[in-house]
Design a protein around this motif. Sequence first.
Motif, short mmCIF file in Angstrom:
data_model
loop_
_atom_site.label_atom_id
_atom_site.label_comp_id
_atom_site.label_asym_id
_atom_site.label_seq_id
_atom_site.Cartn_x
_atom_site.Cartn_y
_atom_site.Cartn_z
N GLY A 54 -6.42 -4.97 7.99
CA GLY A 54 -7.02 -3.72 7.52
C GLY A 54 -6.78 -3.48 6.04
N HIS A 55 -6.81 -4.54 5.25
CA HIS A 55 -6.44 -4.43 3.83
C HIS A 55 -7.36 -3.51 3.04
CE1 HIS A 55 -4.11 -8.50 4.05
NE2 HIS A 55 -3.45 -7.50 4.57
N TYR A 56 -8.67 -3.54 3.36
CA TYR A 56 -9.56 -2.68 2.57
C TYR A 56 -9.21 -1.21 2.77
CZ TYR A 56 -13.56 -0.22 0.75
OH TYR A 56 -14.34 0.66 0.04
N ALA A 57 -9.02 -0.79 4.01
CA ALA A 57 -8.68 0.61 4.27
C ALA A 57 -7.36 0.98 3.60
CB ALA A 57 -8.59 0.86 5.78
N LYS A 58 -6.38 0.08 3.65
CA LYS A 58 -5.07 0.35 3.04
C LYS A 58 -5.15 0.36 1.52
CE LYS A 58 -2.57 -1.64 6.95
NZ LYS A 58 -1.89 -2.83 7.49
N SER A 59 -6.11 -0.38 0.96
CA SER A 59 -6.20 -0.48 -0.50
C SER A 59 -6.51 0.85 -1.16
CB SER A 59 -7.28 -1.49 -0.89
OG SER A 59 -8.59 -0.98 -0.68
N TRP B 50 0.82 -1.22 0.00
CA TRP B 50 0.00 0.00 0.00
C TRP B 50 0.85 1.27 0.00
CZ3 TRP B 50 0.25 -3.54 3.96
CH2 TRP B 50 0.86 -3.14 5.15
N GLU B 51 2.16 1.13 0.21
CA GLU B 51 3.07 2.28 0.17
C GLU B 51 3.93 2.29 -1.08
OE1 GLU B 51 5.27 2.19 3.81
OE2 GLU B 51 3.61 3.02 5.00
N ASP B 52 3.68 1.38 -1.99
CA ASP B 52 4.47 1.29 -3.22
C ASP B 52 4.08 2.45 -4.15
OD1 ASP B 52 5.47 0.49 -5.84
OD2 ASP B 52 5.81 -1.48 -4.96
N GLN B 53 5.02 3.31 -4.43
CA GLN B 53 4.73 4.50 -5.23
C GLN B 53 4.39 4.16 -6.68
OE1 GLN B 53 4.32 7.61 -3.93
NE2 GLN B 53 4.46 6.35 -2.07
N ARG B 54 4.87 3.03 -7.17
CA ARG B 54 4.49 2.61 -8.53
C ARG B 54 2.99 2.38 -8.62
NH1 ARG B 54 8.04 -2.67 -8.92
NH2 ARG B 54 7.13 -2.80 -6.81
N PHE B 55 2.44 1.78 -7.56
CA PHE B 55 1.01 1.47 -7.56
C PHE B 55 0.18 2.71 -7.28
CE2 PHE B 55 2.42 -2.92 -5.79
CZ PHE B 55 2.96 -3.24 -7.04
N ALA B 56 0.71 3.61 -6.46
CA ALA B 56 -0.01 4.85 -6.17
C ALA B 56 -0.11 5.72 -7.42
CB ALA B 56 0.69 5.62 -5.05
N ALA B 57 0.95 5.72 -8.23
CA ALA B 57 0.98 6.53 -9.45
C ALA B 57 0.06 5.98 -10.52
CB ALA B 57 2.41 6.61 -9.98
N GLU B 58 -0.12 4.66 -10.53
CA GLU B 58 -0.98 4.01 -11.52
C GLU B 58 -1.85 2.98 -10.79
OE1 GLU B 58 -0.52 2.29 -16.09
OE2 GLU B 58 1.25 2.66 -14.85
N PRO B 59 -2.96 3.43 -10.20
CA PRO B 59 -3.75 2.57 -9.32
C PRO B 59 -4.34 1.35 -10.04
CG PRO B 59 -4.36 4.87 -9.06
CD PRO B 59 -3.51 4.78 -10.28
N ARG C 66 -12.53 -2.16 -7.73
CA ARG C 66 -13.25 -3.24 -7.05
C ARG C 66 -12.30 -3.99 -6.11
NH1 ARG C 66 -12.85 -3.00 -12.61
NH2 ARG C 66 -13.17 -5.20 -13.11
N PHE C 67 -12.73 -4.15 -4.87
CA PHE C 67 -11.99 -4.94 -3.86
C PHE C 67 -12.78 -6.23 -3.64
CE2 PHE C 67 -10.85 -6.49 0.25
CZ PHE C 67 -9.57 -6.03 0.55
N VAL C 68 -12.17 -7.37 -3.95
CA VAL C 68 -12.84 -8.66 -3.82
C VAL C 68 -12.24 -9.41 -2.63
CG1 VAL C 68 -13.36 -10.87 -4.91
CG2 VAL C 68 -13.31 -8.77 -6.28
N ALA C 69 -13.08 -9.70 -1.64
CA ALA C 69 -12.63 -10.35 -0.41
C ALA C 69 -12.85 -11.85 -0.50
CB ALA C 69 -13.35 -9.77 0.80
N VAL C 70 -11.75 -12.60 -0.71
CA VAL C 70 -11.82 -14.06 -0.60
C VAL C 70 -11.82 -14.44 0.88
CG1 VAL C 70 -10.64 -16.23 -1.15
CG2 VAL C 70 -10.63 -14.35 -2.81
#
Length: 309
Positions: free
Chosen positions: A187-192, A166-175, A204-208
């Motif tokens: 707390g994965h949903y909040a961090k997502s 959730w702190e990876d800047q590559r993912f923040a720049a291109e969600p 979309r957040f899919v919870a297995v």
Amino acid sequence: VLACSTSAGDVHMLRGEMDLVLKPKALPFVPCMDVCGAVEEADEGGAFAVGDVVVANNGMDPTGGLAEFMAVKASSAALKPDGVGVAEAAACPNSAVAAMDAVACARLRAGDRVLVLGGSGGVGSAVVQLAKDAGASFVAATSTQAGLVQGLGADVVVDYRESDWWEDQRFAAEPFDVLVDCVGGGGHYAKSRAVLKPRWQGGRFVAVVGDEPRPEVRSVLQLLQFALGMLWRPLWTFFCPWLPAYRVFVSEAKGQAIAKVLALMAAGALRVPLEPRGPFPFTAGGVREALELQAGGHAHGKVVVRVAG
């Protein structure tokens, strides 16, 4: 029974954590339910004949598999293709079907960017492959097994021991368009929200697995807390388009779904990685080791016990 695989439901049953909804009919009981075996007796005029090698499970009742013989419903079984190994076949019913259901729940579209939490587990490893097959343009996954998960098709693997996704800047720049959580908790949903698009942009957040990977459901109150905890968030996010949509699903490996997974495996479109320390022997020590590995949550692939053959 030729081989039997383990799953999270088996651990819940053995621990008694969900006795209100997952409780053996009597004690002692035989744990696990995902099997590959040869038919010894069959219904007259049924879909299977004596000698057929089938893949089956016990529906929503994780019992009966770790034994020499297991009675299963024909509707919960499918023929094993010749090109699929016995251990791999036993590993597919629960996890691979859940992965297929997760991808369907996500409504993956061509070009989607996907993040899979738990990319080397039984469900996550299949999600990585199925997401690519569905047309995802980019698939990232969290795992300590970079080589394994990249071999399944992941473009990037994040070692959660070294960095936080959730702190990876590559993912923040291109969600991402889709996040599939096969780990739960944390707390994965909040961090997502730092790396996943909001619902109005298609996130979309899919919870297995839910917020609690080891839920306790021993009373009606705990059942209500568990159920409402999983169900209120989809409703809440429906009315909050600035948040990622939250989706949950119920998966049950019926015969038709198992057959579809086996067809993908036979065609080479889906690989079910096995925990490299297995298959484990059908001995007290081997079964104990397999179940402890499953309970630890850090198996690198499906845990399988070879019962015969």
